[in-house]
Design a protein around this motif. Structure first.
Motif, PDB file in Angstrom:
ATOM      1  N   ASP A 198       0.828  -1.208   0.000  1.00 42.12           N
ATOM      2  CA  ASP A 198       0.000   0.000   0.000  1.00 42.12           C
ATOM      3  C   ASP A 198       0.863   1.261   0.000  1.00 42.12           C
ATOM      4  OD1 ASP A 198      -2.285  -1.573  -0.001  1.00 42.12           O
ATOM      5  OD2 ASP A 198      -2.682  -1.299   2.146  1.00 42.12           O
ATOM      6  N   CYS A 199       1.933   1.239   0.794  1.00 37.69           N
ATOM      7  CA  CYS A 199       2.851   2.387   0.841  1.00 37.69           C
ATOM      8  C   CYS A 199       3.483   2.627  -0.529  1.00 37.69           C
ATOM      9  CB  CYS A 199       3.946   2.161   1.875  1.00 37.69           C
ATOM     10  SG  CYS A 199       3.399   2.256   3.580  1.00 37.69           S
ATOM     11  N   PHE A 200       3.931   1.556  -1.160  1.00 37.15           N
ATOM     12  CA  PHE A 200       4.555   1.690  -2.477  1.00 37.15           C
ATOM     13  C   PHE A 200       3.543   2.168  -3.515  1.00 37.15           C
ATOM     14  CE2 PHE A 200       8.158  -0.696  -0.860  1.00 37.15           C
ATOM     15  CZ  PHE A 200       9.215  -0.110  -1.548  1.00 37.15           C
ATOM     16  N   LYS A 201       2.343   1.615  -3.482  1.00 37.02           N
ATOM     17  CA  LYS A 201       1.312   2.043  -4.434  1.00 37.02           C
ATOM     18  C   LYS A 201       1.062   3.535  -4.305  1.00 37.02           C
ATOM     19  CE  LYS A 201      -1.325  -2.277  -4.508  1.00 37.02           C
ATOM     20  NZ  LYS A 201      -2.608  -2.889  -4.085  1.00 37.02           N
ATOM     21  N   LEU A 202       0.913   3.997  -3.073  1.00 34.79           N
ATOM     22  CA  LEU A 202       0.671   5.415  -2.834  1.00 34.79           C
ATOM     23  C   LEU A 202       1.826   6.272  -3.343  1.00 34.79           C
ATOM     24  CD1 LEU A 202      -1.243   7.515  -1.626  1.00 34.79           C
ATOM     25  CD2 LEU A 202      -0.082   7.186   0.550  1.00 34.79           C
TER      26      LEU A 202
END
Length: 119
Positions: free
Chosen positions: A17-21
């Motif tokens: 999720d952090c990377f996607k954001l």
């Protein structure tokens, strides 16, 4: 980057999720090189295997690509990034509306609040 993990879901999913954001916001530029698994794991204070799993899943989704001897890179596929951005928007908005409904607010209440904020 600061990571704030919760016990609500597995850490590798939270890392994803952090990377996607970071990808859809442009913080990680298309085509840019991703740090090594070991460096990323140390930064996030997680096991390298957990970071590897998150990156492997991002690869499977097409947001990250591996080049055999050069490492990992953020995808250049603007359509893929745009699609992920739309997907994140929809999921966040749906979660927000559900939470507001659980608190007793109607769709009209939410729309009214959004119009007030815009003004």
């Amino acid at each position: 980057m600061e990571y704030n993990f919760t016990s609500e879901k597995p850490i590798y999913l939270q890392l994803m999720d952090c990377f996607k954001l970071r990808i859809v916001s442009g913080e990680l530029q298309p085509g840019s090189k991703v740090d090594s698994v070991r460096d990323l794991a140390m930064d996030a204070k997680v096991n390298p295997n957990t970071m590897q799993k998150a990156l492997a899943e991002l690869e499977r989704l097409g947001l990250v690509r591996s080049e055999r001897t050069a490492g990992r890179f953020i995808t250049d596929d603007e359509e893929k990034i745009s699609g992920m951005r739309s997907e994140l928007f929809e999921s966040e908005l749906t979660a927000f509306v559900k939470k507001m409904a659980a608190l007793g607010f109607s769709k009209g209440d939410v729309e009214k609040a959004l119009k007030t904020i815009e003004a």
